[in-house]
Enzyme design. Structure first.
Site, PDB file in Angstrom:
ATOM      1  N   HIS A 164       3.929 -11.310  18.489  1.00 32.02           N
ATOM      2  CA  HIS A 164       4.718 -12.372  17.839  1.00 32.02           C
ATOM      3  C   HIS A 164       5.928 -12.718  18.706  1.00 32.02           C
ATOM      4  O   HIS A 164       6.281 -13.874  18.869  1.00 32.02           O
ATOM      5  CB  HIS A 164       5.198 -11.934  16.451  1.00 32.02           C
ATOM      6  CG  HIS A 164       4.093 -11.578  15.504  1.00 32.02           C
ATOM      7  ND1 HIS A 164       4.311 -11.030  14.273  1.00 32.02           N
ATOM      8  CD2 HIS A 164       2.736 -11.692  15.645  1.00 32.02           C
ATOM      9  CE1 HIS A 164       3.136 -10.819  13.673  1.00 32.02           C
ATOM     10  NE2 HIS A 164       2.175 -11.207  14.493  1.00 32.02           N
ATOM     11  N   GLU A 185      12.379 -10.721  13.911  1.00 35.86           N
ATOM     12  CA  GLU A 185      11.235  -9.931  14.391  1.00 35.86           C
ATOM     13  C   GLU A 185      11.606  -9.062  15.595  1.00 35.86           C
ATOM     14  O   GLU A 185      11.109  -7.954  15.733  1.00 35.86           O
ATOM     15  CB  GLU A 185      10.071 -10.851  14.780  1.00 35.86           C
ATOM     16  CG  GLU A 185       9.515 -11.653  13.626  1.00 35.86           C
ATOM     17  CD  GLU A 185       8.263 -12.438  14.030  1.00 35.86           C
ATOM     18  OE1 GLU A 185       8.408 -13.387  14.825  1.00 35.86           O
ATOM     19  OE2 GLU A 185       7.175 -12.112  13.556  1.00 35.86           O
ATOM     20  N   TYR A 242       0.846  -1.202   0.000  1.00 37.56           N
ATOM     21  CA  TYR A 242       0.000   0.000   0.000  1.00 37.56           C
ATOM     22  C   TYR A 242       0.885   1.257   0.000  1.00 37.56           C
ATOM     23  O   TYR A 242       0.644   2.211  -0.746  1.00 37.56           O
ATOM     24  CB  TYR A 242      -0.894  -0.089   1.237  1.00 37.56           C
ATOM     25  CG  TYR A 242      -1.814   1.068   1.526  1.00 37.56           C
ATOM     26  CD1 TYR A 242      -2.586   1.667   0.534  1.00 37.56           C
ATOM     27  CD2 TYR A 242      -1.943   1.537   2.845  1.00 37.56           C
ATOM     28  CE1 TYR A 242      -3.455   2.710   0.845  1.00 37.56           C
ATOM     29  CE2 TYR A 242      -2.809   2.560   3.163  1.00 37.56           C
ATOM     30  CZ  TYR A 242      -3.555   3.157   2.154  1.00 37.56           C
ATOM     31  OH  TYR A 242      -4.407   4.180   2.472  1.00 37.56           O
TER      32      TYR A 242
HETATM   33 FE   LIG Z   1       5.957 -10.824  12.946  1.00 38.52          FE
HETATM   34 FE   LIG Z   2       5.254  -8.709  10.443  1.00 34.95          FE
END
Ligand SMILES: [Fe+2]
Ligand SMILES: [Fe+2]
Length: 329
Positions: free
Chosen positions: A211, A174, A110
């Site tokens: 996460h 992450e 986007y």
């Molecule tokens: Fe993630």
């Molecule tokens: Fe992600």
């Protein structure tokens, strides 16, 4: 039976819940559901056009890194995590996380569609820029091991590979590399630029913090349930993986910010990376290694005050699509 296993016919009945942390994280993740088009980027486009070449380079470079790596996390989950855990509540969470990574990828698409960024050039960098390619190769190496036919999750070596992949994509990619990028992306908002893009990043960060919680809980659960993994040599190997990842990130940030931009240079970002790496080491039970202060204290403030962000043209400012879902059993 522990959380690890690959019995396809196991884990088909959700209740009773064995790992409440996984179930809670699933419910929180569902309550956090959002969509990129809830945020309008019109004002940000005007900001982008006024930015210097160095600033545009930094944004383009972040897109080059984030875009393929969101999808790479899904490969790490699909090939290296989902097939090797039995708990259905873990599978629920992983299914939601995989949708979130897809949603993050679509968010960056986007941005690429909105800003005048050459998509081909942005896509190309993840292989043509050595410091970026090195980070990807590092991840791919650990995912590949999880797909090898010789991998046997019931053996000590198989379980070690499971942990290595988990540390590589969750703690390192992450938990350190992405946060380093988030900080650079949000630094523009500190100067009143790209504010709506900043809101998009806030939502992504909120997902990523779950996460991380899932990954850390999973690592600690597997270590606790498997005494054969509790050896100092393996612990040192994991610690070295994290320290090595910091070095890779330092080189990457020197390429990201060759001359620095207003209020930000590679040394500043790399101090934040070291600060983050120390927090991750501590979360895994190690001592801090770098002992540096957080140069970007505003990052914590920015995220603590998430609810106060003014969404300008945003069409929907509600954070929780279904507050009921946060109820635990
Ligand atoms: Fe993630
Ligand atoms: Fe992600």
């Amino acid at each position: 039976m522990g959380i690890l296993g690959s019995g396809v016919q196991d884990g088909l009945l959700l209740k009773p819940i064995t790992y409440p942390w996984a179930y809670d994280l699933y419910n929180q993740a569902v309550a956090n559901t959002w969509f990129p088009n809830e945020i309008q980027l019109g004002e940000d486009l005007a900001d982008f056009k006024k930015m210097t070449d160095e600033e545009k380079h930094a944004i383009t470079y972040l897109m080059s890194y984030f875009n393929p790596n969101e999808l790479l996390v899904n490969k790490a989950l699909a090939f290296g995590v989902y097939p090797y855990i039995n708990a259905p509540e873990g599978h629920l969470y992983l299914a939601k996380q995989m949708w979130e990574e897809a949603n993050h990828c679509m968010s960056f698409e986007y941005v690429l569609e909105t800003f005048p960024i050459d998509r081909e050039a942005a896509y190309e960098s993840h292989v043509s820029v050595p410091s970026m390619a090195a980070k990807e190769e590092f991840e791919v190496r650990f995912i590949r091991r999880m797909t090898e036919e010789t991998l046997d999750i019931t053996t000590t070596e198989g379980k070690k590979d499971f942990i290595r992949n988990l540390v590589a994509y969750n703690i390192i990619l992450e938990g350190i590399w992405f946060y380093s990028g988030f900080m650079v992306a949000l630094s523009f908002r500190q100067r009143n630029l790209l504010r709506n893009f900043g809101s998009l990043m806030d939502w992504i960060i909120r997902d990523e913090s779950l996460h991380l919680q899932f990954g850390i809980n999973l690592i600690l659960t597997v270590l606790e349930e498997n005494e054969d993994l509790q050896d100092p040599e393996f612990a040192e190997e994991i610690r070295q993986m994290i320290l090595g990842a910091v070095e890779m990130e330092e080189q990457y940030n020197r390429d990201l910010l060759p001359k620095g931009i207003l209020g930000l240079n590679a040394d500043y970002v790399n101090q934040y990376v070291k600060y983050l790496a120390d927090r991750r080491l501590e979360e895994l039970g190690f001592d801090a290694h770098y002992n540096v202060s957080n140069p970007a204290k505003w990052m914590a403030t920015a995220n603590d005050t998430l609810q106060l962000v003014n969404f300008f043209e945003a069409t929907n400012t509600s954070y929780e699509v279904n507050a009921q879902a946060t109820k635990t059993p």
